[in-house]
Design a protein around this motif. Structure first.
Motif, PDB file in Angstrom:
ATOM      1  N   ILE A 491     -11.046  99.461 -35.732  1.00 13.10           N
ATOM      2  CA  ILE A 491     -11.383  98.541 -34.641  1.00 13.10           C
ATOM      3  C   ILE A 491     -11.515  99.355 -33.365  1.00 13.10           C
ATOM      4  O   ILE A 491     -10.713 100.258 -33.092  1.00 13.10           O
ATOM      5  CB  ILE A 491     -10.306  97.433 -34.492  1.00 13.10           C
ATOM      6  CG1 ILE A 491     -10.685  96.468 -33.380  1.00 13.10           C
ATOM      7  CG2 ILE A 491      -8.930  98.029 -34.261  1.00 13.10           C
ATOM      8  CD1 ILE A 491      -9.769  95.246 -33.301  1.00 13.10           C
ATOM      9  N   GLU A 492     -12.565  99.062 -32.579  1.00 17.23           N
ATOM     10  CA  GLU A 492     -12.823  99.808 -31.353  1.00 17.23           C
ATOM     11  C   GLU A 492     -12.146  99.149 -30.155  1.00 17.23           C
ATOM     12  O   GLU A 492     -11.934  97.927 -30.125  1.00 17.23           O
ATOM     13  CB  GLU A 492     -14.328  99.910 -31.100  1.00 17.23           C
ATOM     14  CG  GLU A 492     -15.052 100.881 -31.997  1.00 17.23           C
ATOM     15  CD  GLU A 492     -16.467 101.163 -31.519  1.00 17.23           C
ATOM     16  OE1 GLU A 492     -16.784 100.817 -30.355  1.00 17.23           O
ATOM     17  OE2 GLU A 492     -17.249 101.736 -32.304  1.00 17.23           O
ATOM     18  N   ILE A 586       4.201  99.628 -43.998  1.00 16.42           N
ATOM     19  CA  ILE A 586       3.948 100.744 -43.084  1.00 16.42           C
ATOM     20  C   ILE A 586       2.580 100.538 -42.455  1.00 16.42           C
ATOM     21  O   ILE A 586       1.588 100.337 -43.165  1.00 16.42           O
ATOM     22  CB  ILE A 586       3.978 102.097 -43.814  1.00 16.42           C
ATOM     23  CG1 ILE A 586       5.329 102.315 -44.488  1.00 16.42           C
ATOM     24  CG2 ILE A 586       3.680 103.237 -42.847  1.00 16.42           C
ATOM     25  CD1 ILE A 586       5.376 103.573 -45.348  1.00 16.42           C
ATOM     26  N   THR A 587       2.534 100.585 -41.135  1.00 19.75           N
ATOM     27  CA  THR A 587       1.245 100.600 -40.440  1.00 19.75           C
ATOM     28  C   THR A 587       0.975 102.038 -40.014  1.00 19.75           C
ATOM     29  O   THR A 587       1.712 102.606 -39.212  1.00 19.75           O
ATOM     30  CB  THR A 587       1.265  99.674 -39.216  1.00 19.75           C
ATOM     31  OG1 THR A 587       2.322 100.068 -38.324  1.00 19.75           O
ATOM     32  CG2 THR A 587       1.487  98.241 -39.630  1.00 19.75           C
ATOM     33  N   PHE A 588      -0.068 102.625 -40.586  1.00 19.41           N
ATOM     34  CA  PHE A 588      -0.455 104.002 -40.287  1.00 19.41           C
ATOM     35  C   PHE A 588      -1.743 103.939 -39.479  1.00 19.41           C
ATOM     36  O   PHE A 588      -2.790 103.541 -39.992  1.00 19.41           O
ATOM     37  CB  PHE A 588      -0.659 104.780 -41.583  1.00 19.41           C
ATOM     38  CG  PHE A 588      -1.010 106.227 -41.379  1.00 19.41           C
ATOM     39  CD1 PHE A 588      -0.116 107.094 -40.772  1.00 19.41           C
ATOM     40  CD2 PHE A 588      -2.232 106.722 -41.806  1.00 19.41           C
ATOM     41  CE1 PHE A 588      -0.439 108.428 -40.591  1.00 19.41           C
ATOM     42  CE2 PHE A 588      -2.560 108.049 -41.630  1.00 19.41           C
ATOM     43  CZ  PHE A 588      -1.660 108.909 -41.015  1.00 19.41           C
ATOM     44  N   VAL A 589      -1.648 104.291 -38.187  1.00 20.05           N
ATOM     45  CA  VAL A 589      -2.756 104.099 -37.259  1.00 20.05           C
ATOM     46  C   VAL A 589      -3.131 105.441 -36.629  1.00 20.05           C
ATOM     47  O   VAL A 589      -2.262 106.157 -36.100  1.00 20.05           O
ATOM     48  CB  VAL A 589      -2.394 103.088 -36.154  1.00 20.05           C
ATOM     49  CG1 VAL A 589      -3.567 102.898 -35.202  1.00 20.05           C
ATOM     50  CG2 VAL A 589      -1.976 101.754 -36.769  1.00 20.05           C
ATOM     51  N   ASN A 590      -4.423 105.758 -36.673  1.00 24.26           N
ATOM     52  CA  ASN A 590      -4.944 106.970 -36.046  1.00 24.26           C
ATOM     53  C   ASN A 590      -5.850 106.567 -34.892  1.00 24.26           C
ATOM     54  O   ASN A 590      -6.919 105.983 -35.111  1.00 24.26           O
ATOM     55  CB  ASN A 590      -5.734 107.802 -37.060  1.00 24.26           C
ATOM     56  CG  ASN A 590      -4.889 108.181 -38.257  1.00 24.26           C
ATOM     57  OD1 ASN A 590      -4.041 109.048 -38.194  1.00 24.26           O
ATOM     58  ND2 ASN A 590      -5.138 107.495 -39.380  1.00 24.26           N
ATOM     59  N   THR A 591      -5.408 106.843 -33.679  1.00 22.03           N
ATOM     60  CA  THR A 591      -6.204 106.534 -32.493  1.00 22.03           C
ATOM     61  C   THR A 591      -7.086 107.739 -32.183  1.00 22.03           C
ATOM     62  O   THR A 591      -6.579 108.824 -31.885  1.00 22.03           O
ATOM     63  CB  THR A 591      -5.305 106.211 -31.295  1.00 22.03           C
ATOM     64  OG1 THR A 591      -4.463 105.104 -31.630  1.00 22.03           O
ATOM     65  CG2 THR A 591      -6.141 105.862 -30.081  1.00 22.03           C
ATOM     66  N   VAL A 592      -8.396 107.540 -32.245  1.00 22.18           N
ATOM     67  CA  VAL A 592      -9.349 108.641 -32.096  1.00 22.18           C
ATOM     68  C   VAL A 592     -10.201 108.401 -30.851  1.00 22.18           C
ATOM     69  O   VAL A 592     -10.798 107.322 -30.708  1.00 22.18           O
ATOM     70  CB  VAL A 592     -10.255 108.752 -33.337  1.00 22.18           C
ATOM     71  CG1 VAL A 592     -11.200 109.945 -33.199  1.00 22.18           C
ATOM     72  CG2 VAL A 592      -9.403 108.877 -34.596  1.00 22.18           C
ATOM     73  N   LYS A 598     -13.706 105.037 -24.307  1.00 24.98           N
ATOM     74  CA  LYS A 598     -13.710 104.278 -25.559  1.00 24.98           C
ATOM     75  C   LYS A 598     -12.842 104.993 -26.584  1.00 24.98           C
ATOM     76  O   LYS A 598     -12.723 106.220 -26.571  1.00 24.98           O
ATOM     77  CB  LYS A 598     -15.135 104.126 -26.112  1.00 24.98           C
ATOM     78  CG  LYS A 598     -15.967 103.064 -25.421  1.00 24.98           C
ATOM     79  CD  LYS A 598     -17.311 102.911 -26.113  1.00 24.98           C
ATOM     80  CE  LYS A 598     -18.114 101.766 -25.493  1.00 24.98           C
ATOM     81  NZ  LYS A 598     -17.491 100.451 -25.763  1.00 24.98           N
ATOM     82  N   ALA A 599     -12.240 104.212 -27.456  1.00 21.68           N
ATOM     83  CA  ALA A 599     -11.412 104.767 -28.528  1.00 21.68           C
ATOM     84  C   ALA A 599     -11.528 103.860 -29.739  1.00 21.68           C
ATOM     85  O   ALA A 599     -12.008 102.717 -29.649  1.00 21.68           O
ATOM     86  CB  ALA A 599      -9.957 104.889 -28.076  1.00 21.68           C
ATOM     87  N   ILE A 600     -11.077 104.368 -30.875  1.00 20.73           N
ATOM     88  CA  ILE A 600     -11.121 103.588 -32.107  1.00 20.73           C
ATOM     89  C   ILE A 600      -9.829 103.813 -32.875  1.00 20.73           C
ATOM     90  O   ILE A 600      -9.305 104.937 -32.912  1.00 20.73           O
ATOM     91  CB  ILE A 600     -12.346 103.971 -32.963  1.00 20.73           C
ATOM     92  CG1 ILE A 600     -12.464 103.045 -34.174  1.00 20.73           C
ATOM     93  CG2 ILE A 600     -12.299 105.441 -33.371  1.00 20.73           C
ATOM     94  CD1 ILE A 600     -13.776 103.192 -34.922  1.00 20.73           C
ATOM     95  N   ASN A 601      -9.290 102.753 -33.421  1.00 22.36           N
ATOM     96  CA  ASN A 601      -8.129 102.837 -34.311  1.00 22.36           C
ATOM     97  C   ASN A 601      -8.616 102.808 -35.758  1.00 22.36           C
ATOM     98  O   ASN A 601      -9.191 101.804 -36.197  1.00 22.36           O
ATOM     99  CB  ASN A 601      -7.167 101.667 -34.068  1.00 22.36           C
ATOM    100  CG  ASN A 601      -6.121 101.988 -33.016  1.00 22.36           C
ATOM    101  OD1 ASN A 601      -6.013 103.123 -32.578  1.00 22.36           O
ATOM    102  ND2 ASN A 601      -5.359 100.986 -32.610  1.00 22.36           N
ATOM    103  N   ARG A 602      -8.408 103.903 -36.463  1.00 20.96           N
ATOM    104  CA  ARG A 602      -8.659 103.935 -37.903  1.00 20.96           C
ATOM    105  C   ARG A 602      -7.303 103.817 -38.577  1.00 20.96           C
ATOM    106  O   ARG A 602      -6.454 104.685 -38.429  1.00 20.96           O
ATOM    107  CB  ARG A 602      -9.390 105.216 -38.285  1.00 20.96           C
ATOM    108  CG  ARG A 602     -10.786 105.294 -37.684  1.00 20.96           C
ATOM    109  CD  ARG A 602     -11.649 106.390 -38.251  1.00 20.96           C
ATOM    110  NE  ARG A 602     -13.029 106.207 -37.813  1.00 20.96           N
ATOM    111  CZ  ARG A 602     -13.570 106.826 -36.758  1.00 20.96           C
ATOM    112  NH1 ARG A 602     -12.852 107.695 -36.064  1.00 20.96           N
ATOM    113  NH2 ARG A 602     -14.812 106.575 -36.407  1.00 20.96           N
TER     114      ARG A 602
END
Length: 687
Positions: A491-492, A586-592, A598-602
């Motif tokens: 999600i962006e 477990i929520t494993f979130v990579n903020t890129v 702008k950023a995106i959570n993968r």
């Protein structure tokens, strides 16, 4: 007024102060260099309102003369009294508690000893010689308890103060002390008194002892004080000021009999120096009421010469401006450091599912202020190159893949003119040109990538850095454990990556942004928080009160939920919660970072229950719902509008990670965002 005895200023009859005296009171005197008045207990008088607080003196016009330093001017430039040490309060508090503990031990010891002796009939009379010896064997232990309690309680508060200071090095001291004072530390719970009077008494005693040592009594003090008074009585205020400046000890060590009269004379000298007529000046002009009440602080500011810019209660304008600029500069650097991208780390460039396994199509990805193309080589391994074709700048990610006949390597084809590039960025074919009539060196950049745990990881850093020296890929082992099942998504966000990432490790917001799901605004406390860290990540353990999402989840309810939150460089998080009956998620979130704005959570949601694929849509929908609630608020965050951010104990996960990241920033592991450092490819040329 506080004056420096070691400072010498030139003074003439043409000074601004003397120009305000009548001719009889200011005889012509040659210019000379003289020391100004020494330190004097006049600050207390300055803060006390007098009859002139609400009045202004109407002075006659005076000819312009060369400016000279006066008593009031040096007072205005003098520094304010230094702030007390933050460790004084815990020292006094722990001393009182330690003495109290020792007294309680001694009282209890004596009482029990007396009762024991009374039962045996051997209780000695208090008037019997040596009666005290019957109670003496435990006196050493009682004193040891007092000293031990003092040291232990002091260490508790001192450690808390040092911890807050180390985590907030740029925060002003008074704000740090306010934060510390609000902590529920054991010494403060036992003895919550502010100890203001005790600390002031200690400070005054120390100041008195210091001043008494620095300026001891002099045999000539009486004579010097008399000379000052005689000159003032004769109407020669300038001579009185010169005499006071020439004999500092006359002020600091004046005999008691002359102290009050000398104080009054100094007031007159300072009034004349400030341009106001004192009692010694004859024929003073009439006073007129001021437009409104003037406070003592404003009166001192008016009395100070314009060249020095203020009084002891009001710092000079130049100093205020300099302090504001320094604070603004620190804040600007802090925000720039957050916006920058960490280099020589791994970023989740894409979900593995986004790049087809058949390798027929490439995938263009916006990342870190630039754009890359991912495709699979002839072995199925993911490779990454710059997305922009060097011919006319067309996007390679919108083309297709092909196999080079000469080498058998998989290449990505530009959709504009059919140029094809291999995994090293070398040009392999130009259909419209003679074969081989092009440069043999790489024309576009290529980058190291790894596929692991359902993500495609891009190494954003120096290509020359050996693989064994690179930091580890952010990871959680449950991604490769068959006893767990993961669902993925992305999600962006329309904001910089830093605020998006910090939200993932912020536990205090869940009770409010997610109140209609698992948040519990009625019990929002974050409990038992403990933070640890290593080279590449921080971890925080704590407990929260949640509530079941719906009736179906009531079987998993627990009194409080244990949470483990890991924050991994550069910007990945893993948050584990454990419910009843062994249910874990477990929520494993990579903020890129996509760009500076702008950023995106993968992300993936990993669970150890309901492992059938049929339940995946429920897990994925819940994760999108939660992140959607975050997005509504995170997109609106505006830290750039704040001069300073305030953090408290529940913010420990963010503060710990900020400190870890800043250490890498200070070592030079950053690349400025593209709006500050424009570049053609993914990496600046100096990497």
């Amino acid at each position: 007024m506080i004056l420096n005895a070691n400072t010498r200023l030139a003074s003439c009859t043409g000074s601004r102060a003397q120009s305000r005296l009548p001719a009889a009171a200011a005889p012509a005197r040659p210019c000379s260099s003289r020391p100004v008045l020494p330190r004097r207990m006049v600050t207390a008088r300055a803060s006390t309102p007098s009859s002139s607080d609400n009045e202004e003196v109407q002075q006659p016009a005076a000819p312009q003369q060369p400016a000279a330093a006066s008593a009031a001017s040096v007072v205005a430039a003098a520094p304010a009294r230094a702030e007390a040490s933050p460790f004084l309060d815990p020292l006094v508090r722990s001393l009182i508690l330690g003495v109290g503990a020792g007294m309680l031990c001694e009282t209890g010891h004596v009482l029990f000893k007396a009762l024991s002796l009374a039962e045996t009939g051997a209780l000695p009379s208090p008037f019997t010689p040596g009666a005290l010896a019957a109670f003496s064997p435990n006196f050493i232990a009682d004193h040891a308890v007092a000293i031990g309690a003092w040291l232990l309680l002091y260490v508790v508060e001192a450690a808390a103060i040092m911890g807050v200071m180390s985590r907030n090095p740029n925060q002003p001291a008074n704000e740090l002390l306010q934060q510390i004072n609000g902590w529920p530390l054991l010494p403060r719970k036992i003895f919550p008194a502010s100890l203001t009077l005790v600390k002031e008494a200690l400070s005054n005693t120390l100041e008195f002892a210091t001043s008494a040592t620095a300026a001891g009594p002099s045999s000539s003090s009486t004579a010097a004080a008399a000379a000052i008074l005689n000159s003032a009585a004769a109407g020669d205020i300038a001579a009185a000021a010169a005499a006071a400046a020439a004999a500092p000890s006359a002020i600091t060590a004046a005999p008691p009999g002359l102290s009050k009269e000398l104080e009054k004379t100094l007031d007159d000298i300072e009034a004349v120096a400030a341009g106001k007529a004192g009692p010694a000046v004859q024929d003073a002009p009439a006073k007129k009421p001021a437009a409104g009440p003037i406070k003592p602080k404003e009166r001192l500011a008016k009395a100070a010469p314009k060249g020095l810019g203020g009084s002891v209660l009001q710092p000079p304008a130049e100093k205020q401006q300099q302090q504001q600029q320094q604070q603004q500069s620190r804040r600007e650097k802090e925000l720039a450091d957050r916006k920058a991208y960490l280099k020589n780390f791994w970023y989740a460039a894409a979900l593995s599912s986004a790049l087809p396994k058949d390798g027929k199509m490439p995938l263009g990805v916006d990342i870190l202020g630039s754009r890359i193309t991912l495709f699979r080589d002839e072995t199925g391994k993911v490779v990454a190159v710059d997305d922009t074709c060097p011919h006319r700048g067309a996007p390679l990610g919108e083309g297709w893949t092909t196999t080079d006949k000469a080498t058998g390597k998989k290449c990505v084809v530009c959709p504009y003119h059919g140029w094809s590039f291999d995994s090293e960025g070398k040009l392999r074919d130009v259909p419209s040109a003679t074969h081989g009539s092009w440069p043999k060196r790489p024309l576009i950049g290529s980058y190291a990538v790894e596929e692991r745990g359902g993500f495609i990881w891009l190494f954003y850093g120096s290509p020359s850095l050996p693989a064994e020296e690179r930091p580890p890929i952010p990871f959680t082992p449950e991604l490769e454990d068959p006893a767990w099942r993961a669902v993925y998504g992305e999600i962006e966000f329309d904001c910089g990556h830093w605020g998006v990432f910090e939200n993932a490790i912020d536990m205090a917001h869940i009770h409010y942004l997610h109140g209609d799901s698992f948040g519990n605004a009625e019990k929002p406390a974050v409990m038992d928080m403990a933070t640890t860290r290593d080279t590449f990540e921080t971890a925080c353990n704590f407990r929260i009160h949640n509530k079941p999402v719906n009736k179906m989840w009531e079987w998993t309810a627990v009194p409080s939920v244990p949470v483990n939150a890991r924050a991994m460089l550069p910007s990945s998080s893993s948050v584990t919660i454990e419910l009843a009956h062994g249910v874990k998620m477990i929520t494993f979130v990579n903020t890129v970072p996509i760009s500076a704005t702008k950023a995106i959570n993968r992300f993936c949601l990993i669970r150890n229950f309901a492992l059938a694929p049929a339940f995946d849509f429920m897990a994925r929908d819940n994760m999108y719902k939660i992140l959607g609630e975050d997005k509504v608020m995170v997109d609106k965050l505006a830290p750039q509008r704040l001069e300073q951010e305030y953090s408290l104990a529940p913010d420990a996960p963010q503060i710990a990670f900020r400190q870890l990241r800043q250490e890498w920033v200070d070592m030079g592991y950053t690349v400025p965002a593209e709006d500050e450092l424009p570049r053609r490819g993914l990496l600046p040329r100096d990497i």
